[in-house]
Scaffold this active site. Structure first.
Site, PDB file in Angstrom:
ATOM      1  CE  LYS A  37      -0.981   0.036   5.004  1.00 57.47           C
ATOM      2  NZ  LYS A  37       0.003   1.023   5.446  1.00 57.47           N
ATOM      3  N   GLY A  42       9.629  -2.600   1.285  1.00 60.30           N
ATOM      4  CA  GLY A  42      10.543  -2.815   2.416  1.00 60.30           C
ATOM      5  C   GLY A  42       9.885  -2.757   3.789  1.00 60.30           C
ATOM      6  CD  GLU A 196      17.325   0.078  18.820  1.00 56.53           C
ATOM      7  OE1 GLU A 196      17.637  -1.097  18.983  1.00 56.53           O
ATOM      8  OE2 GLU A 196      16.866   0.516  17.755  1.00 56.53           O
ATOM      9  CG  ASP A 321       6.141  -7.124  13.343  1.00 54.15           C
ATOM     10  OD1 ASP A 321       7.038  -7.969  13.528  1.00 54.15           O
ATOM     11  OD2 ASP A 321       6.336  -5.895  13.430  1.00 54.15           O
ATOM     12  CG  HIS A 453      44.931 -11.716  20.763  1.00 57.10           C
ATOM     13  ND1 HIS A 453      44.304 -11.311  21.919  1.00 57.10           N
ATOM     14  CD2 HIS A 453      46.108 -11.027  20.694  1.00 57.10           C
ATOM     15  CE1 HIS A 453      45.072 -10.421  22.533  1.00 57.10           C
ATOM     16  NE2 HIS A 453      46.177 -10.238  21.812  1.00 57.10           N
TER      17      HIS A 453
HETATM   18  C1  LIG Z   1      11.650   2.166  15.271  1.00 53.33           C
HETATM   19  C2  LIG Z   1      11.746   0.684  15.006  1.00 53.33           C
HETATM   20  C3  LIG Z   1      12.978   0.066  15.022  1.00 53.33           C
HETATM   21  C4  LIG Z   1      13.084  -1.301  14.768  1.00 53.33           C
HETATM   22  N1  LIG Z   1      14.318  -1.875  14.807  1.00 53.33           N
HETATM   23  C5  LIG Z   1      14.434  -3.195  14.580  1.00 53.33           C
HETATM   24  C6  LIG Z   1      15.711  -3.810  14.583  1.00 53.33           C
HETATM   25  O1  LIG Z   1      16.742  -3.160  14.769  1.00 53.33           O
HETATM   26  N2  LIG Z   1      15.782  -5.136  14.332  1.00 53.33           N
HETATM   27  C7  LIG Z   1      14.660  -5.903  14.116  1.00 53.33           C
HETATM   28  O2  LIG Z   1      14.792  -7.111  13.911  1.00 53.33           O
HETATM   29  N3  LIG Z   1      13.424  -5.346  14.115  1.00 53.33           N
HETATM   30  C8  LIG Z   1      13.298  -4.017  14.337  1.00 53.33           C
HETATM   31  N4  LIG Z   1      12.045  -3.438  14.291  1.00 53.33           N
HETATM   32  C9  LIG Z   1      10.881  -4.305  14.047  1.00 53.33           C
HETATM   33  C10 LIG Z   1      10.736  -4.636  12.559  1.00 53.33           C
HETATM   34  O3  LIG Z   1      10.664  -3.442  11.822  1.00 53.33           O
HETATM   35  C11 LIG Z   1       9.503  -5.493  12.328  1.00 53.33           C
HETATM   36  O4  LIG Z   1       9.539  -6.621  13.173  1.00 53.33           O
HETATM   37  C12 LIG Z   1       9.429  -5.953  10.883  1.00 53.33           C
HETATM   38  O5  LIG Z   1       9.395  -4.862   9.998  1.00 53.33           O
HETATM   39  C13 LIG Z   1       8.200  -6.843  10.663  1.00 53.33           C
HETATM   40  O6  LIG Z   1       8.214  -7.285   9.351  1.00 53.33           O
HETATM   41  P1  LIG Z   1       6.862  -7.699   8.601  1.00 53.33           P
HETATM   42  O7  LIG Z   1       7.293  -8.155   7.249  1.00 53.33           O
HETATM   43  O8  LIG Z   1       6.071  -8.607   9.447  1.00 53.33           O
HETATM   44  O9  LIG Z   1       6.007  -6.346   8.487  1.00 53.33           O
HETATM   45  P2  LIG Z   1       6.326  -4.855   8.060  1.00 53.33           P
HETATM   46  O10 LIG Z   1       7.757  -4.572   7.948  1.00 53.33           O
HETATM   47  O11 LIG Z   1       5.517  -4.011   8.976  1.00 53.33           O
HETATM   48  O12 LIG Z   1       5.730  -4.758   6.594  1.00 53.33           O
HETATM   49  C14 LIG Z   1       4.357  -4.836   6.346  1.00 53.33           C
HETATM   50  C15 LIG Z   1       4.044  -4.190   5.020  1.00 53.33           C
HETATM   51  O13 LIG Z   1       2.697  -4.461   4.688  1.00 53.33           O
HETATM   52  C16 LIG Z   1       2.122  -3.306   4.108  1.00 53.33           C
HETATM   53  N5  LIG Z   1       0.666  -3.406   4.268  1.00 53.33           N
HETATM   54  C17 LIG Z   1      -0.043  -3.398   5.420  1.00 53.33           C
HETATM   55  N6  LIG Z   1      -1.362  -3.537   5.158  1.00 53.33           N
HETATM   56  C18 LIG Z   1      -1.477  -3.628   3.808  1.00 53.33           C
HETATM   57  C19 LIG Z   1      -2.580  -3.783   2.940  1.00 53.33           C
HETATM   58  N7  LIG Z   1      -3.836  -3.907   3.392  1.00 53.33           N
HETATM   59  N8  LIG Z   1      -2.340  -3.814   1.615  1.00 53.33           N
HETATM   60  C20 LIG Z   1      -1.076  -3.715   1.125  1.00 53.33           C
HETATM   61  N9  LIG Z   1       0.005  -3.572   1.914  1.00 53.33           N
HETATM   62  C21 LIG Z   1      -0.194  -3.540   3.243  1.00 53.33           C
HETATM   63  C22 LIG Z   1       2.747  -2.181   4.904  1.00 53.33           C
HETATM   64  O14 LIG Z   1       2.660  -0.955   4.210  1.00 53.33           O
HETATM   65  C23 LIG Z   1       4.183  -2.678   5.051  1.00 53.33           C
HETATM   66  O15 LIG Z   1       4.982  -2.249   3.983  1.00 53.33           O
HETATM   67  C24 LIG Z   1      11.914  -2.063  14.505  1.00 53.33           C
HETATM   68  C25 LIG Z   1      10.667  -1.441  14.480  1.00 53.33           C
HETATM   69  C26 LIG Z   1      10.567  -0.081  14.721  1.00 53.33           C
HETATM   70  C27 LIG Z   1       9.222   0.569  14.682  1.00 53.33           C
END
Ligand SMILES: Cc1cc2nc3c(=O)[nH]c(=O)nc-3n(C[C@H](O)[C@H](O)[C@H](O)COP(=O)(O)OP(=O)(O)OC[C@H]3O[C@@H](n4cnc5c(N)ncnc54)[C@H](O)[C@@H]3O)c2cc1C
Length: 475
Positions: A37, A42, A196, A321, A453
């Site tokens: 969306k 990414g 962080e 997530d 080392h």
């Molecule tokens: C500030 C911050 C720092 C972080 N730092 C770390 C870190 O250092 N290391 C780590 O391992 N994790 C970190 N995380 C957590 C990590 O970002 C998430 O665990 C990870 O992005 C989850 O991946 P995902 O593929 O499940 O979902 P997401 O990365 O959330 O991707 C989901 C995607 O789905 C899309 N989407 C949602 N609904 C729809 C729809 N109806 N139609 C089309 N597209 C849709 C969204 O736009 C998004 O692009 C951090 C999170 C935050 C907020």
């Protein structure tokens, strides 16, 4: 205009779960489409999570080193100044390059990308609505799929009385893009996101106060490590208020007045920005899961899946997530690979006992496996070996003396149960420990493995030796 195309797999969301699953599924011969969306691919990770936060952590650490530590090395910086606009532009550039790389990766694997909001219409159909901006019109398109993978990630939890306004009361997304350094940056929640982002703005000159309801920051961490991190962050100037609740907040044009409750007293904390980082909730809104009949956990809202990442609807899968487990990018990617393999008829799986967790403060904190508290709770007989970084030559050369490695092993079998590191480069050192747990290694395996080392990893070897009281350098 509505038209239909058929794919073996349609993936909703292109975060580290979705895009990795797409590539793996293509490798296995499936015809794949992804729906996203947002304009950039990414997910949270690349756009407003892992990557921009680390870019700012690195930049702010350089500033802090130049300001407070270069002189120790005989380097004079003269009139040091900070150009926040350039720092933010650099972060933007890193994000732009990496998100573009994801696009090239998907296109290079012949994966179709659809931009628009996806909604489940049935177990084998996804509707994509493309918003055409100000005209208010939208194009709808239906994709037919043999299997659908939900990878829509999560969104910040909003606390009652602390509604996000994007300016004074903010989520991590806004806290990654402030245009000026807050004078007083309040943070609700002492988890890794709060710590962080608190570190970033503290290093750049803000007064930072972290308010945590529990008696410990980073609650999931080994207690000894969390207490050490608490002490080090306070030494760096971060104010940490434990056992303190936020009852509400009032915003004025320039300030947020936050009502704190702790030790039976009420108090007002005035800050100019307040980050609410109390956790994230699975993003299922407007996804059509109710209509499709996909079951969720009524308490957490997480999509329920079996060991093959399959929901109660046999053609619909979910990862990242959106489902149970730690909300981490590498966990989402591991599940993406496993789910793609299951969808292709193989037996993909993830070892949830070997998922590292990292906090990118300085020093860094990294852990894998059981904490000492968990080992005790489960009545597992255990031994501990620890070793301080002050005893590692490489750490001394860098002027890094804080922190230690703590290795927990089974007292009868010596099998490693958990490793917890607070110290320089802990984030990279933990990989060896994850591998050790994957392979069912003993502390003796690490102790007898020759480590280069001088390296930080020698502290891990010494901690492993200390389990059997054989550390060469520990007094
Ligand atoms: C500030 C911050 C720092 C972080 N730092 C770390 C870190 O250092 N290391 C780590 O391992 N994790 C970190 N995380 C957590 C990590 O970002 C998430 O665990 C990870 O992005 C989850 O991946 P995902 O593929 O499940 O979902 P997401 O990365 O959330 O991707 C989901 C995607 O789905 C899309 N989407 C949602 N609904 C729809 C729809 N109806 N139609 C089309 N597209 C849709 C969204 O736009 C998004 O692009 C951090 C999170 C935050 C907020």
């Amino acid at each position: 205009m509505a038209h239909k195309e058929t794919y073996d797999l349609v993936i909703i969301g292109t975060g580290p779960g979705g895009y990795v699953a797409a590539v793996r599924a293509t490798q296995l011969g499936l015809k794949v489409a992804c729906v996203e969306k947002e304009p950039r691919l990414g997910g949270v990770c690349l756009n407003v999570g892992c990557i921009p936060s680390k870019a700012l952590l690195d930049s702010s650490e350089y500033f802090h080193l130049a300001k407070d530590h270069f002189a120790d090395h005989g380097i004079k910086t003269g009139n040091l100044s900070l150009d926040l606009k350039t720092m933010m532009a650099r972060k933007e550039q890193v994000v732009a390059e990496l998100t573009e790389n994801v696009r090239k990766l998907l296109e290079g694997n012949n994966i179709r990308i659809f931009h628009g909001s996806a909604r489940l219409v049935a177990g084998d159909r996804v509707e994509v609505e493309k918003n055409n901006g100000s005209a208010g019109k939208s194009d709808r398109q239906t994709l037919a799929a043999k299997a659908i993978l939900l990878a829509t990630g999560s969104a910040p939890i909003q606390m009652p009385g602390l509604e996000f306004d994007g300016k004074r009361i903010v989520t991590s997304t806004e806290a990654l893009a402030f245009k000026s350094i807050p004078k007083h940056f309040g943070i609700v929640g002492g988890g890794y996101i709060g710590l962080e982002l608190g570190s970033v703005w503290l290093r750049l000159g803000a007064k930072v106060t972290v308010v945590e309801m529990l008696p410990q920051i980073a609650a999931a961490m080994d207690g000894q490590v969390a207490r050490t991190l608490d002490r080090i962050l306070r030494k760096q100037g971060m104010e940490i208020r434990l056992n303190t609740k936020v009852a509400g907040a009032q915003t004025t044009r320039n300030k947020v007045k936050v009502t704190l409750e702790g030790n039976g007293k009420e108090e007002i904390m005035s800050c100019d920005r307040l980050l609410v980082a109390v956790g994230r909730r699975p993003l299922t809104r407007n996804l059509g899961i109710e209509q499709a009949g996909v079951e969720t956990d009524p308490r957490s809202g997480q999509v329920l899946v079996d060991e093959n990442y399959r929901t109660n609807i046999p053609t619909i899968y979910a990862i990242g997530d959106l489902i149970a487990g730690p909300m981490l990018a590498h966990k989402a990617s591991a599940e993406g690979i496993a789910a793609a393999e299951c969808i292709a008829g193989l037996s993909g799986e993830v070892n949830y006992d070997a998922i590292p967790a990292i906090v990118y403060t300085w020093p860094e904190v990294a852990s894998v496996g059981l904490t000492e508290e968990q080992v005790k709770e489960r009545n597992i007989p255990y031994c501990i070996g620890t070793y301080p970084f002050s005893g590692a030559g490489r750490a001394r050369c860098m002027g890094e003396k804080d922190g230690f490695v703590k290795l927990i092993s089974h007292s009868k079998t010596d099998r490693i149960l958990g490793v917890h590191i607070i110290g320089p480069r802990a984030a990279d050192m933990i990989a060896e420990c994850v591998l050790a747990i994957e392979f069912g290694a003993s502390s003796e395996d690490i102790a007898r493995t020759v480590h280069g080392h001088p390296t930080f990893s020698e502290a891990l070897q010494e901690a492993a030796m200390a389990v059997r009281k054989c550390s060469i350098y520990a007094s």
